[in-house]
Each structure stands twice: as C-alpha cells, then as structure tokens.
Design an enzyme around this catalytic site. Structure first.
Site, mmCIF file in Angstrom:
data_model
loop_
_atom_site.group_PDB
_atom_site.id
_atom_site.type_symbol
_atom_site.label_atom_id
_atom_site.label_comp_id
_atom_site.label_asym_id
_atom_site.label_seq_id
_atom_site.Cartn_x
_atom_site.Cartn_y
_atom_site.Cartn_z
ATOM 1 N N LYS A 11 15.797 -50.184 -36.930
ATOM 2 C CA LYS A 11 16.354 -49.475 -38.088
ATOM 3 C C LYS A 11 17.476 -48.506 -37.681
ATOM 4 O O LYS A 11 17.642 -48.192 -36.489
ATOM 5 C CB LYS A 11 15.214 -48.728 -38.795
ATOM 6 N N TYR A 51 13.717 -55.349 -49.728
ATOM 7 C CA TYR A 51 12.593 -54.464 -50.042
ATOM 8 C C TYR A 51 12.158 -54.571 -51.506
ATOM 9 O O TYR A 51 11.508 -53.647 -52.017
ATOM 10 C CB TYR A 51 12.944 -53.015 -49.694
ATOM 11 N N PHE A 59 9.685 -44.024 -53.273
ATOM 12 C CA PHE A 59 10.633 -43.834 -52.172
ATOM 13 C C PHE A 59 11.640 -44.975 -52.051
ATOM 14 O O PHE A 59 12.430 -45.006 -51.108
ATOM 15 C CB PHE A 59 9.876 -43.653 -50.846
ATOM 16 N N ARG A 87 2.968 -55.881 -34.981
ATOM 17 C CA ARG A 87 2.438 -54.749 -35.757
ATOM 18 C C ARG A 87 1.684 -53.777 -34.838
ATOM 19 O O ARG A 87 1.728 -52.568 -35.034
ATOM 20 C CB ARG A 87 1.510 -55.234 -36.873
ATOM 21 N N THR A 93 2.751 -46.801 -39.904
ATOM 22 C CA THR A 93 3.977 -46.493 -40.643
ATOM 23 C C THR A 93 4.407 -45.045 -40.421
ATOM 24 O O THR A 93 5.581 -44.761 -40.170
ATOM 25 C CB THR A 93 3.739 -46.732 -42.153
ATOM 26 N N ASN A 114 11.437 -44.664 -39.304
ATOM 27 C CA ASN A 114 10.374 -44.990 -38.346
ATOM 28 C C ASN A 114 10.742 -46.136 -37.407
ATOM 29 O O ASN A 114 9.882 -46.849 -36.906
ATOM 30 C CB ASN A 114 9.048 -45.223 -39.075
ATOM 31 N N HIS A 117 11.001 -52.250 -38.393
ATOM 32 C CA HIS A 117 10.284 -53.018 -39.419
ATOM 33 C C HIS A 117 9.653 -54.215 -38.735
ATOM 34 O O HIS A 117 10.235 -54.772 -37.804
ATOM 35 C CB HIS A 117 11.257 -53.522 -40.502
ATOM 36 N N GLU A 128 11.256 -63.634 -44.573
ATOM 37 C CA GLU A 128 12.187 -62.621 -44.058
ATOM 38 C C GLU A 128 13.146 -63.231 -43.028
ATOM 39 O O GLU A 128 14.325 -62.885 -42.998
ATOM 40 C CB GLU A 128 11.393 -61.449 -43.465
#
Ligand code: GDP
Length: 140
Positions: A11, A51, A59, A87, A93, A114, A117, A128
C-alpha cells in the site's frame, strides 16, 4: 496442502517509506513466491471498484483516498495454501492487534495505513488477480 495463488498489494504508506523490498522479503521468507508484480498509481475508479465490497462502511471514502495517495505494488503470490500463508504473515488489520514478526506489526502506521492487502479467500484471490493482471503477465 496445495500450491495456490493469492493477490497482494503493497500500500502507499509502504511505497512512500521505500519498503517495497522489506515487505517483499517478509513475503518470500514466509514461503511465498512473487509470480507477477507491477508498481501502479490506482485511479479513484479502480480503487472504488476494488473495494466495492466495503462501499457501505464508514471508512470507505477515506480508504479509497488513502489507496490513491501514492503508488502501490500489486503482486500475485504463489505458495502452499497461499491465501492463509499470506494472511498469517500480514497480521491483523489493526497493527495494535497484530502478532510480533508480522508485516503489519513491523511496518504498519495505523488500521488504515496498514502496509499490505491480501485476499481473504481463494475465490476472492482469483477475482482480485483478474482485476489487475492479464494471464500472460503471471509467470510462475
Ligand atoms: P483486511 O482484510 O485485513 O485488509 O481488512 P478489511 O477487509 O476489514 O478492511 C480493508 C482495509 O480497510 C484495511 O486493510 C484497512 O486499510 C481499511 N480499514 C479497515 N478497518 C478500518 C477502519 O476502522 N478505519 C479505517 N480508516 N480504515 C479501515
């Protein structure tokens, strides 16, 4: 366990701090192989589409604005049970809740910024991956 694929984004908070290599090393050390990778600047439309599942969440607008605030690195990762492996190394998160040694514990700035993704299921991984990559861009 089977070798599968998952989708990852490094990110903008991480690319801004020159952490593309640091994050990728943690992914590789966890047993994942980068089989596709490109650095892109997402458009607002692209981020909103990606998203869309979160569009009703409070948010959503902040998240989209953050995701287009700088370049990201989109990647396809391959490995044993890739979704779960990724993960696990990503961590929770919210970095305050993430385990020691995870990417988010190590690098994340906040619950929003964070650093990474990762797809949450094999089904979403396929969706995705297709959103950002043509089949010929993935070389295993
Ligand atoms: P993930 O699967 O761990 O990435 O978490 P989610 O799918 O629940 O959320 C998607 C992304 O939205 C997260 O990675 C964060 O960047 C962001 N996010 C999640 N919860 C919050 C929140 O409460 N506030 C803000 N500003 N962003 C959030």
């Amino acid at each position: 366990m089977a070798v599968t694929r998952t989708f990852s984004i490094i990110k903008p908070d991480a690319t801004r701090r020159n952490l593309t290599g640091g994050v990728t090393k943690m992914l590789e050390d966890a047993g994942l192989r980068v089989v596709a990778s490109k650095r892109i600047q997402m458009t607002r439309e692209q981020a909103e589409g990606f998203y869309a599942v979160h569009s009703e969440r409070p948010f959503f607008n902040d998240l989209v604005t953050f995701m287009i605030s700088g370049p990201v690195v989109v990647q396809v990762l391959e490995g044993e049970d890739a979704v779960l492996t990724n993960r696990t190394v990503m961590g929770a998160t919210n970095p305050d809740n993430a385990d020691e040694g995870t990417i988010r514990k190590t690098y994340a700035e906040s619950i929003e910024a964070n650093s990474v993704h990762g797809s949450d299921s094999d089904e979403n991984a396929a969706i995705e991956i297709e959103y950002f990559f043509k089949p010929e861009e993935i070389v295993g």
